[in-house]
Scaffold this motif. Structure first.
Motif, short mmCIF file in Angstrom:
data_model
loop_
_atom_site.label_atom_id
_atom_site.label_comp_id
_atom_site.label_asym_id
_atom_site.label_seq_id
_atom_site.Cartn_x
_atom_site.Cartn_y
_atom_site.Cartn_z
N ILE A 298 0.83 -1.20 0.00
CA ILE A 298 0.00 0.00 0.00
C ILE A 298 0.87 1.26 0.00
O ILE A 298 0.39 2.35 -0.32
CB ILE A 298 -0.97 0.02 1.20
N ASP A 299 2.13 1.10 0.38
CA ASP A 299 3.08 2.21 0.43
C ASP A 299 4.47 1.59 0.37
O ASP A 299 4.70 0.53 0.98
CB ASP A 299 2.90 3.02 1.72
N GLU A 300 5.40 2.22 -0.31
CA GLU A 300 6.71 1.60 -0.49
C GLU A 300 7.49 1.47 0.81
O GLU A 300 8.45 0.70 0.88
CB GLU A 300 7.53 2.40 -1.50
N THR A 301 7.08 2.20 1.85
CA THR A 301 7.79 2.13 3.13
C THR A 301 7.03 1.36 4.20
O THR A 301 7.49 1.28 5.35
CB THR A 301 8.07 3.55 3.66
N PHE A 327 -6.87 10.36 7.21
CA PHE A 327 -6.85 10.44 8.67
C PHE A 327 -7.69 11.61 9.15
O PHE A 327 -7.38 12.78 8.88
CB PHE A 327 -5.41 10.57 9.18
N ASN A 328 -8.76 11.30 9.86
CA ASN A 328 -9.66 12.32 10.38
C ASN A 328 -10.48 11.68 11.50
O ASN A 328 -11.35 10.84 11.26
CB ASN A 328 -10.59 12.83 9.27
N LEU A 329 -10.22 12.10 12.73
CA LEU A 329 -10.87 11.46 13.87
C LEU A 329 -12.38 11.72 13.92
O LEU A 329 -13.15 10.86 14.36
CB LEU A 329 -10.21 11.93 15.17
N LYS A 330 -12.79 12.90 13.46
CA LYS A 330 -14.23 13.18 13.48
C LYS A 330 -14.97 12.24 12.54
O LYS A 330 -16.05 11.72 12.87
CB LYS A 330 -14.48 14.64 13.08
N LYS A 331 -14.42 12.02 11.36
CA LYS A 331 -15.06 11.11 10.41
C LYS A 331 -15.05 9.67 10.95
O LYS A 331 -16.03 8.93 10.79
CB LYS A 331 -14.35 11.16 9.06
N SER A 351 2.46 5.23 11.54
CA SER A 351 1.67 6.34 12.10
C SER A 351 2.22 6.69 13.47
O SER A 351 2.59 5.80 14.25
CB SER A 351 0.20 5.95 12.22
N ALA A 352 2.25 7.99 13.77
CA ALA A 352 2.74 8.44 15.08
C ALA A 352 1.64 8.43 16.13
O ALA A 352 1.91 8.61 17.32
CB ALA A 352 3.33 9.84 14.96
N VAL A 353 0.42 8.24 15.72
CA VAL A 353 -0.72 8.27 16.65
C VAL A 353 -0.78 6.97 17.44
O VAL A 353 -0.66 5.88 16.88
CB VAL A 353 -2.03 8.49 15.89
N VAL A 377 -1.00 5.32 2.96
CA VAL A 377 -1.31 4.75 1.65
C VAL A 377 -0.74 5.69 0.60
O VAL A 377 -1.17 6.86 0.54
CB VAL A 377 -2.82 4.54 1.45
N ALA A 378 0.23 5.22 -0.16
CA ALA A 378 0.90 6.06 -1.17
C ALA A 378 1.36 7.38 -0.56
O ALA A 378 1.24 8.44 -1.16
CB ALA A 378 -0.02 6.29 -2.36
N GLY A 379 1.88 7.31 0.66
CA GLY A 379 2.45 8.47 1.31
C GLY A 379 1.48 9.29 2.14
O GLY A 379 1.91 10.17 2.90
N ALA A 380 0.19 9.05 2.06
CA ALA A 380 -0.80 9.86 2.76
C ALA A 380 -1.30 9.16 4.03
O ALA A 380 -1.65 7.97 3.99
CB ALA A 380 -1.99 10.14 1.84
N PRO A 381 -1.36 9.88 5.16
CA PRO A 381 -1.92 9.28 6.39
C PRO A 381 -3.35 8.80 6.15
O PRO A 381 -4.19 9.56 5.66
CB PRO A 381 -1.87 10.43 7.39
N THR A 382 -3.60 7.55 6.50
CA THR A 382 -4.87 6.91 6.13
C THR A 382 -5.39 6.03 7.26
O THR A 382 -4.62 5.47 8.03
CB THR A 382 -4.68 6.05 4.86
N MET A 383 -6.71 5.91 7.32
CA MET A 383 -7.36 4.98 8.25
C MET A 383 -8.07 3.92 7.42
O MET A 383 -8.91 4.25 6.57
CB MET A 383 -8.36 5.72 9.13
#
Length: 391
Positions: A298-301, A327-331, A351-353, A377-383
């Motif tokens: 999902i991500d190279e790293t 990443f959005n806690l309200k959603k 993730s640092a969370v 996912v592809a560099g973007a913080p994701t849930m």
């Protein structure tokens, strides 16, 4: 009373009686129990027995109750000894190689020596600390293996290992300030252990799971071992498969080898997400798992593999993904409330969370369960929201 004298007293009839009394004692009641026992037994012996009883209770997780309550331990011995299942796996590998005798250097309280002996291998167990060596000797006798285990209190660097089929070295990886990460700061250093291994027909060196791959000698096979999903150790094998990398998963014993495949391609998140076992990740064998699953990263790293189909594998836990959100806690809170999720498992990678922070903020409530994977996912913080596959 010296440590050796206290240990000898524990093995006396009076000491054995105290250990029997304390087998299932409640640590919360220890003060009152100690006061009562000191009326009939020497205070120093009671203190020694209480200490040993506590160590035995801690050791059950590694050795099982049947062995732990017959064995003897030191604080370092409980902390640093090999888990019984891992030691048995290593002994079985030596046995399969035709090994009939092994020099166990830095043997500690004898956890590996006991496993070798139970596999029918005769053992020279060497440790330079007198109390530790005496503890190993007592353990061999307690488990009825004294005829196969010779314990010697000596400096391992002065031992002639040529009479033995194999060498096993477990260098001390803890110092006065805690865990040691530099292999050359082990006691003895990894370079000395490698030299001892090269002089033997077969050898295994126990090292920390985080050992850099570039520190593994070219002629060694590197094996990472997990037990129940937790990575326990790495082992450098000599005389087996030079250059090979292996991930072994206990208790099932599944073993994955490889290390020659290129990194998997990055692709969009599919219906299923696979979380490789820690031993697979440490061994750099995620590509082998991805190929077997027909998946990609999902991500190279990030060591998460995704695929569109569910393929059973012992090397990764599978999750069926129902939602992919930025990443959005309200959603996340709104989605979990809508689906009445009260049992929430939170996992993270990249993730640092902290998972506990997520649970505290979203306040899950309801009869249903879900898993949230915090990642990139592809560099973007994701849930990623889903559930263990197959349930």
């Amino acid at each position: 009373m010296t440590d050796l004298a206290a240990f000898a007293a524990l093995r006396s009839p009076e000491g054995q009686t105290l250990l029997d009394v304390l087998r299932d004692h409640d640590p919360a009641q220890e003060l009152a129990l100690a006061s009562r026992l000191r009326r009939d037994h020497p205070a120093e012996l009671v203190s020694a027995a209480l200490g040993q009883a506590r160590l035995r209770q801690r050791a059950v997780a590694k050795f099982g109750a049947e062995d732990a309550y017959r064995m003897y331990f030191t604080p370092n011995g409980v902390e640093q000894s090999t888990r019984a299942a891992v030691a048995a796996h290593r002994a079985a590998r030596f046995k399969a190689l035709g090994v009939t005798s092994v020099a166990d250097l830095c043997s500690g309280i004898g956890g590996d020596a006991l496993a070798f002996a139970r596999a029918g291998i005769s053992v020279l167990a060497v440790d330079r600390d007198p109390l530790t060596a005496e503890t190993a000797r007592a353990n061999a006798a307690a488990l009825g293996l004294g005829h196969l285990i010779e314990v010697r209190c000596a400096d391992v660097t002065e031992i002639d290992t040529t009479p033995y089929d194999a060498v096993f070295v477990d260098p001390a990886r803890r110092g006065g300030r805690g865990r040691i990460f530099d292999p050359e700061a082990y006691s003895p250093p990894l370079s000395w252990a490698v030299g001892a291994a090269r002089a033997a027909r077969f050898a295994a060196l126990k090292v920390a799971p985080g050992i850099p791959h570039e520190a593994v000698p070219e002629e060694a096979e590197a094996e990472w071992i997990s037990d129940g999903g937790d990575v326990k150790e790495a082992v450098l094998w000599f005389g087996t498969e030079p250059g090979a990398r292996r991930a072994t998963l206990l208790p099932g014993g599944a073993a994955l080898t490889g290390g020659t495949l290129p990194d998997p391609a990055v692709r969009p998140v599919g219906r299923y997400l696979y979380e490789p076992d820690g031993a697979v990740i440490r061994a750099h064998l995620v590509a082998e798992v991805a190929e077997a699953l027909g998946g990609g990263l999902i991500d190279e790293t990030i060591a998460y593999v995704t695929a569109d189909t569910l393929t059973p594998t012992p090397y990764a836990a599978a999750y069926e993904i129902t939602d992919e959100l930025p990443f959005n806690l309200k959603k996340l809170k709104a989605l979990l409330r809508e689906r009445e999720v009260g049992v929430l498992t939170v996992k993270k990678r990249g993730s640092a969370v902290e998972p506990e922070e997520i649970r505290r903020k979203v306040k899950p409530k309801g009869p249903h369960s879900a898993t949230v994977l915090l990642t990139r996912v592809a560099g973007a913080p994701t849930m990623l929201i889903g559930r263990p596959a197959g349930r």
